[in-house]
Scaffold this motif. Structure first.
Motif, short mmCIF file in Angstrom:
data_model
loop_
_atom_site.label_atom_id
_atom_site.label_comp_id
_atom_site.label_asym_id
_atom_site.label_seq_id
_atom_site.Cartn_x
_atom_site.Cartn_y
_atom_site.Cartn_z
N ILE A 167 0.85 -1.20 0.00
CA ILE A 167 0.00 0.00 0.00
C ILE A 167 0.88 1.25 0.00
O ILE A 167 0.65 2.19 -0.77
N ILE A 168 1.90 1.24 0.86
CA ILE A 168 2.79 2.39 0.94
C ILE A 168 3.48 2.63 -0.40
O ILE A 168 3.56 3.77 -0.88
N TYR A 169 3.93 1.54 -1.02
CA TYR A 169 4.58 1.67 -2.33
C TYR A 169 3.63 2.32 -3.33
O TYR A 169 3.98 3.27 -4.03
N ASN A 170 2.40 1.82 -3.41
CA ASN A 170 1.44 2.34 -4.38
C ASN A 170 0.98 3.75 -4.05
O ASN A 170 0.62 4.52 -4.93
N HIS A 171 1.02 4.09 -2.76
CA HIS A 171 0.64 5.45 -2.38
C HIS A 171 1.70 6.46 -2.82
O HIS A 171 1.39 7.58 -3.22
N ILE A 172 2.96 6.04 -2.75
CA ILE A 172 4.05 6.93 -3.17
C ILE A 172 4.18 6.96 -4.69
O ILE A 172 4.48 8.00 -5.28
N TYR A 173 3.93 5.82 -5.36
CA TYR A 173 4.06 5.74 -6.82
C TYR A 173 2.74 5.34 -7.47
O TYR A 173 2.65 4.30 -8.12
N PRO A 174 1.70 6.15 -7.30
CA PRO A 174 0.40 5.75 -7.82
C PRO A 174 0.34 5.72 -9.35
O PRO A 174 -0.51 5.05 -9.92
N ASN A 175 1.26 6.46 -9.99
CA ASN A 175 1.16 6.59 -11.44
C ASN A 175 1.63 5.36 -12.20
O ASN A 175 1.61 5.34 -13.43
N LYS A 176 2.04 4.33 -11.46
CA LYS A 176 2.39 3.08 -12.13
C LYS A 176 1.14 2.31 -12.52
O LYS A 176 1.20 1.36 -13.28
N ARG A 177 0.03 2.71 -11.95
CA ARG A 177 -1.22 1.98 -12.21
C ARG A 177 -2.17 2.86 -13.01
O ARG A 177 -2.09 4.08 -12.99
N ALA A 178 -3.10 2.22 -13.71
CA ALA A 178 -4.13 2.95 -14.44
C ALA A 178 -5.35 3.05 -13.53
O ALA A 178 -5.78 2.07 -12.94
N TRP A 179 -5.90 4.26 -13.42
CA TRP A 179 -7.03 4.51 -12.52
C TRP A 179 -8.28 4.90 -13.29
O TRP A 179 -8.23 5.68 -14.24
N SER A 180 -9.41 4.36 -12.84
CA SER A 180 -10.72 4.77 -13.37
C SER A 180 -11.48 5.46 -12.25
O SER A 180 -11.22 5.22 -11.08
N VAL A 181 -12.41 6.31 -12.64
CA VAL A 181 -13.16 7.06 -11.63
C VAL A 181 -14.61 6.61 -11.62
O VAL A 181 -15.23 6.45 -12.67
N TYR A 182 -15.13 6.43 -10.42
CA TYR A 182 -16.54 6.06 -10.25
C TYR A 182 -17.21 7.09 -9.37
O TYR A 182 -16.56 7.71 -8.52
N ARG A 183 -18.49 7.24 -9.57
CA ARG A 183 -19.24 8.18 -8.74
C ARG A 183 -20.43 7.47 -8.12
O ARG A 183 -21.19 6.77 -8.80
N MET A 184 -20.56 7.65 -6.83
CA MET A 184 -21.68 7.00 -6.13
C MET A 184 -22.83 7.99 -5.95
O MET A 184 -22.62 9.19 -5.85
N ASN A 185 -24.03 7.45 -5.92
CA ASN A 185 -25.22 8.30 -5.75
C ASN A 185 -26.04 7.83 -4.57
O ASN A 185 -26.15 6.63 -4.31
N LYS A 186 -26.62 8.80 -3.90
CA LYS A 186 -27.59 8.41 -2.88
C LYS A 186 -28.76 9.38 -2.94
O LYS A 186 -28.61 10.52 -3.33
N THR A 187 -29.91 8.86 -2.59
CA THR A 187 -31.06 9.77 -2.52
C THR A 187 -31.04 10.43 -1.16
O THR A 187 -30.50 9.89 -0.20
N GLY A 188 -31.58 11.60 -1.09
CA GLY A 188 -31.62 12.27 0.21
C GLY A 188 -30.34 13.04 0.47
O GLY A 188 -29.31 12.80 -0.13
#
Lengths: 328, 361
Positions: free
Chosen positions: B71-92
């Motif tokens: 986790i620490i490695y990926n937190h420091i070098y996040p750009n080695k991975r490809a990231w997708s973005v998701y959005r959550m919805n809630k009513t109210g």
């Protein structure tokens, strides 16, 4: 005739300096070209299947002096000895368990435009391994073939004792290419040069190949543009659905039996303007580096991939023409 | 089991640039300072990794510690991975108080109810980012520590950043777990992907400098300040200024978020100059256009000044950060308003979640 040898460290001895008489250079960008022919019906696609879907690096080769297709076995043996010698000198790659490189040379009579063209010549290097010395379990490590398709221009005034095989295609390690090339240069007093493909010729390929009729559904017509000199370089891939690209080309190409420069220009302008309408970017000001279609793909560094055996001869005809232009 | 963990730690260390290994190990905190002093960092990386592995074996490192290092490695070098973005919805409108322990429990339970063979680890960072590491197994095999997905979730927002890696089949389960654990109703993938995690955050959290209306009078604005050589007369200076100003309006003043690419599926009509007498089809001219660059938006911004594009640049390109997407499907707008460029094309809000198909071989 070319200057500058592409193979570093190779000894080039010119014998007698026999050269072709100076001739008026064929127009590099002719006003028109014939439509690419489809493969002859009786040709066996199996024989040429091994050429497909591989990446081939292109060279132009000046005519070979005193080359005979009857002596291929002898040449193969001599080349084998040469390679072994080069390896002794430490100039070649050495792999564990390897007993040596076996050279095979064969003719490919089906790869030519007409009877006037010399048959293509295939050179293959295989690795003999200590694991299976007697078996034909040899690993093919390098392939190179010389060919000439519709080389009429060069064949006409060819002096005696010269064989014209102006196009050379290579798949395999650069180190072996250098050794094989040096041997041919020494033995037949010829000259190899990398064959780059200009953006203009790439547009020809895009237009010609898009127009080729294919039996089943094929890949898109894709153009790859590069803008390297920006602070942050940019690559633009522009792929058009093959049916739509062909539909456009079919309305552009009006001259029966041949394609003109003007038609290619209009085709490209249409594509550029469609792009500009959406993105306000002038694609014509960027560098076209690669063209891919269902027939074949070509990169400006002189790298080709054949994807359909039907149009193999047609593509080779165009490449032969480019090679001949470079030699003259 | 021990050997597998130790080898995993060793391979993780191998990924780190040599000069930074010490710092990362210190952040990890599993090996003591005394132990770290025994490592010779002037060896090759291969040797260093073996020294570290040796120490970890002696100290009986377990799977949790190995996961934490990853986790620490990926937190420091996040750009080695490809990231997708998701959005959550809630009513109210209720903003529930975020209970981290509750979240972890629900997340774990949701995943393990479907697949027991997983390794799940959490770590919370100062900027309210929660990092979740999941190593996937199958119903019949233990978790493979090399097949991991990462989730980054800022609990105060509805956005989830996922790097699914190879096992995309587990994606629905992952999304489901997020929704349940965070008390939302559903989750939707946005058309936004990049290797640069921070830039994705900049875009969705609107942390980049946006377009601004130029209300400042001409003299006050920061026009191109070059060393002025009076002998050189720039004939195009007014044109240059115009381009510069328009660029500012489109892209804003500050640094652009870093994206690798933008992809456009065009299904618009082909229109040409009538003098060419070409294609006049009723169906769309289907194209797929992809722009790639180490820093796409900066690259696009430089096109007009370089003379390669008109200014202002097309809104199809300049809208990328605002619309928070880099995948687009463009259709011809039904009613034509000639002269109004923006109305010519219609951005289709795609509800599909799969990638656009690539046409070429």
């Amino acid at each position: 005739p070319a200057g500058g040898q592409p193979f570093a460290g190779a000894l080039i001895e010119r014998r007698g300096g026999a050269r072709l008489a100076a001739r008026s250079p064929r127009s590099v960008h002719p006003g028109s070209r014939l439509l690419p022919p489809r493969f002859q019906e009786n040709a066996d696609p199996q024989k040429t299947a091994f050429l497909l879907r591989k990446q081939w690096t292109l060279y132009s080769v000046s005519p070979l002096y005193k080359f005979s297709s009857a002596d291929l076995k002898d040449y193969a043996r001599m080349l084998g000895v040469f390679i072994a010698t080069e390896k002794q000198k430490g100039l070649a790659v050495d792999v564990d368990g390897e007993l040596g490189v076996r050279v095979a040379m064969s003719g490919l009579p089906e790869l030519r435009g007409s009877e006037q063209d010399p048959a293509a010549v295939l050179v293959q290097l295989s690795l003999r391994s200590s694991l299976s010395p007697k078996n034909s379990e040899e690993k093919l490590i390098w392939s190179g073939w010389f060919c000439c398709v519709a080389g009429d221009d060069l064949l006409e005034d060819l002096p005696e004792n010269f064989t014209c095989l102006p196009l050379f295609l290579v798949n395999g390690a650069e180190s072996y290419t250098a050794i094989v090339g040096s041997w041919f240069q020494k033995t037949f007093d010829c000259c190899f040069r990398r064959l780059a493909i200009s953006p203009l010729n790439l547009t020809w390929m895009a237009a010609m190949w898009t127009g080729c009729k294919v039996d089943k559904s094929t890949a898109a017509t894709e153009l790859l543009f590069s803008v390297p000199h920006l602070p942050q370089p940019l690559d633009i891939s522009y792929a058009i659905h093959p049916e739509d690209a062909k539909a456009l080309w079919d309305t552009v190409q009006k001259t029966p039996g041949e394609i003109t420069q003007e038609e290619v220009d209009v085709f490209m302008e249409c594509l550029y303007s469609h792009f500009h309408r959406h993105f306000k970017i002038h694609l014509s000001a960027t560098k076209l580096v690669k063209v891919s279609t269902g027939i074949a793909s070509a990169h400006c560094d002189g790298i080709i991939k054949f994807l359909q055996s039907q149009y193999l001869i047609g593509v080779l005809m165009l490449l032969t023409e480019l090679a001949i232009s470079q030699i003259q | 089991m021990d050997e597998v963990i130790v080898e995993y730690i060793r391979r993780t260390v191998l990924k780190i640039p040599r000069d930074e290994i010490m710092a990362v190990l210190q952040k990890w905190g599993f090996l003591s300072e005394a132990q770290l002093q025994t490592i010779n960092f002037r060896q090759t990386k291969e040797s260093i990794s073996h020294s570290v592995a040796q120490l970890c074996e002696e100290s009986s490192a377990n799977i949790k510690q190995a996961a934490l290092l990853d986790i620490i490695y990926n937190h420091i070098y996040p750009n080695k991975r490809a990231w997708s973005v998701y959005r959550m919805n809630k009513t109210g409108e209720e903003t529930d108080f975020f209970d981290f322990r509750d979240f972890k429990k629900k997340f774990r339970r949701q995943i393990q109810s479907a697949l027991i063979n997983v390794t799940i680890n959490f770590r919370e960072y100062e900027d309210n980012a929660i990092w979740i590491r999941i190593a996937w197994g199958t119903p019949y095999t233990k978790p493979n520590q090399y097949k991991t997905s990462y989730v980054v979730y800022h609990s105060q927002t509805p956005y989830v950043f996922i790097s699914a890696s190879t096992l995309r089949s587990n994606l629905p389960l992952l999304c489901q777990a997020m929704v349940v654990a965070s008390n939302y109703h559903d989750i939707r993938e946005m058309e936004l992907r990049s290797h640069c995690l921070n830039s994705l955050k900049d875009i969705v959290f609107k942390r980049y400098s946006q377009n601004f209306q130029t209300n400042y009078p001409l003299q006050e604005r920061n026009v191109l300040t070059e060393n002025v050589d009076l002998r050189i007369n720039d004939e195009n200076s007014s044109e240059k200024e115009r381009i510069h100003r328009l660029n500012q309006e489109c892209f804003g003043d500050g640094p652009q978020p870093k994206l690798d690419f933008a992809q456009y599926k065009l299904e618009t009509m082909f229109k040409s100059d009538p003098k060419w007498d070409v294609l006049e089809k009723k169906e769309p001219f289907r194209c797929l256009v992809k722009f790639s660059s180490p820093h796409l938006l900066e690259s696009l911004k430089s096109l007009a000044p370089a003379g390669l594009a008109d200014a202002p640049l097309s809104p199809l390109l300049t809208c990328i950060p605002q619309k928070a997407r880099n995948y687009f499907k463009i259709r011809e707008k039904k009613s034509l308003h000639p002269g109004n460029f923006v109305a010519l094309f219609q951005l289709q809000d795609s509800s599909e979640t799969q990638h656009m198909p690539i046409l070429s071989t």
